[in-house]
Enzyme design. Sequence first.
Site, PDB file in Angstrom:
ATOM      1  N   CYS A 101     -30.030  56.856 -77.115  1.00 47.85           N
ATOM      2  CA  CYS A 101     -31.029  56.209 -77.941  1.00 47.85           C
ATOM      3  C   CYS A 101     -31.675  56.745 -79.018  1.00 47.85           C
ATOM      4  CB  CYS A 101     -32.152  55.221 -77.059  1.00 47.85           C
ATOM      5  SG  CYS A 101     -32.966  54.295 -78.067  1.00 47.85           S
ATOM      6  N   HIS A 141     -21.448  55.422 -76.398  1.00 49.40           N
ATOM      7  CA  HIS A 141     -21.522  54.698 -77.592  1.00 49.40           C
ATOM      8  C   HIS A 141     -20.783  55.793 -78.682  1.00 49.40           C
ATOM      9  CE1 HIS A 141     -24.330  52.501 -80.586  1.00 49.40           C
ATOM     10  NE2 HIS A 141     -23.077  52.651 -80.950  1.00 49.40           N
ATOM     11  N   PRO A 175     -27.744  47.924 -72.455  1.00 51.12           N
ATOM     12  CA  PRO A 175     -29.416  47.974 -72.273  1.00 51.12           C
ATOM     13  C   PRO A 175     -29.893  48.083 -73.745  1.00 51.12           C
ATOM     14  CG  PRO A 175     -28.592  50.189 -71.819  1.00 51.12           C
ATOM     15  CD  PRO A 175     -27.253  49.395 -71.896  1.00 51.12           C
ATOM     16  N   MET A 176     -30.727  47.088 -73.971  1.00 48.73           N
ATOM     17  CA  MET A 176     -31.438  47.018 -75.297  1.00 48.73           C
ATOM     18  C   MET A 176     -32.744  46.631 -75.272  1.00 48.73           C
ATOM     19  SD  MET A 176     -28.321  44.588 -77.274  1.00 48.73           S
ATOM     20  CE  MET A 176     -28.106  43.568 -75.870  1.00 48.73           C
ATOM     21  N   MET A 177     -33.478  47.646 -75.913  1.00 48.08           N
ATOM     22  CA  MET A 177     -35.033  47.533 -75.902  1.00 48.08           C
ATOM     23  C   MET A 177     -35.513  46.173 -76.593  1.00 48.08           C
ATOM     24  SD  MET A 177     -36.044  51.623 -76.888  1.00 48.08           S
ATOM     25  CE  MET A 177     -37.587  51.208 -76.545  1.00 48.08           C
ATOM     26  N   GLN A 231     -31.856  51.335 -66.403  1.00 42.93           N
ATOM     27  CA  GLN A 231     -31.781  52.382 -67.310  1.00 42.93           C
ATOM     28  C   GLN A 231     -33.185  53.071 -67.526  1.00 42.93           C
ATOM     29  OE1 GLN A 231     -31.181  52.553 -71.755  1.00 42.93           O
ATOM     30  NE2 GLN A 231     -29.548  53.584 -71.275  1.00 42.93           N
TER      31      GLN A 231
END
Length: 433
Positions: A107, A180, A23-25, A77
């Site tokens: 995050c 991560h 998931p990447m904003m 997410q």
Amino acid sequence: MTIPEGAAPAPADIKPQLLSVAPMMDWTDLYYRQLARLISRHTWLYTEMVVDQTLLHTPFLDKFLWFPREQRPIVCQLGGSNPELLARAAGIVERYGYDEINLNCGCPSDRVAGAGCFGAALMLQPELVAACCRAMCKAVSTPITVKCRLGVDDFDTYPEMARFIRVVSEGSPVRHFIIHARKCLLKGLNPHQNRTIPPLRYEWVWALKRDFPHLDFSLNGGVLALEEVAAALRTVNGSSSSGGGGEEAAAAAGGEAAAESDEAAAAGAGGGGEASASAGASERRGIMGVMVGRAAYNMPWDALANADVAVFGAAENAATSRRQVLSDYAAWADTMIGRWRTAEDGHKSPNVRTLVKPLLGMFHGEPRAKKWRAEVDAALKTATCVSQVLEMTLPVLKPETLDAPPKPLGALPERLQHYAPELPPTPEHKAEE
């Protein structure tokens, strides 16, 4: 209530989460995910993080949660730190038919960590994370997972990491953690620096699997190539679990994992199947899967085109060439122009530029790629649809670039780059009052 299109029954060929896109904003939006799905049928896709309160108050739920059914398997997410609000938000997400719901505990963005104590800051409160997960699990039947870091600020020892996993897993039904494999600093580093400066410690992920054999773990951070994905899936205690390298070894690893999951699911048929499938996957000595981040966005063809065969053991890849993917994507994208809104001045959401953005990495490292991107930028000034942009610009590229099939897997590394020779020792567990 009208059932969203994404809530259609899951395809029969959903495979274990051996490979996923992080998931990447601002990146893993609906449009990128459609491109990724056209490239790989089996890779799991994650949404951008969606804040729980956004879902509870927005009148435009579809803009945040709708997806076409072919994007499955897909994970939503969520961001938040209030068990009640997260439970309500999870109930909304479930109606859209997502395969899993993931809680963001990793995050480091100031858009997250400074707003209501969620994201990576939650790692400092494992009991709260357990309460959030427990509330969501009670509210929905969709599996709940957690994505986190190795630690935060001075909370950065392996015993502290292990305690976080133990508290969350014992206090909730969560059984899958995506790690991560670097810590983050909430103050002093910006989000980009938090993705690059703290050192990667892959061995911690395998140590967690050793110390919590009943749980599943996926590795995230620093993985750029399918060869690294395949090597990680075959790694046990730092070294490859079997000799050889390349396509056959990778496919064998993927096929074995898929078979184990299928057998476990079959054993659980007629009740408790999901739990049995998870338990079966957990019996593997290695990790469950690998999550790839920015490499999958910046060079989606290189990162995903051979994944179905090389990682999942499928008979063939979803995409035969970049030309095919672009043609299929354009046909879909043109139907999406203005889906959410058309303003009085004629501005459409999404517009053509938004829909073209995910395509810009498709020719990473190829001849004339830079010239093609410049032509795309020029075409966007006049084009009225994605198909027109491609018609105007693809002649710049060589036909062999457009028509080349996915590249076969190269030799697999014997040892992962960021994997230390020794695992951290198992910490002593003392009963907590």
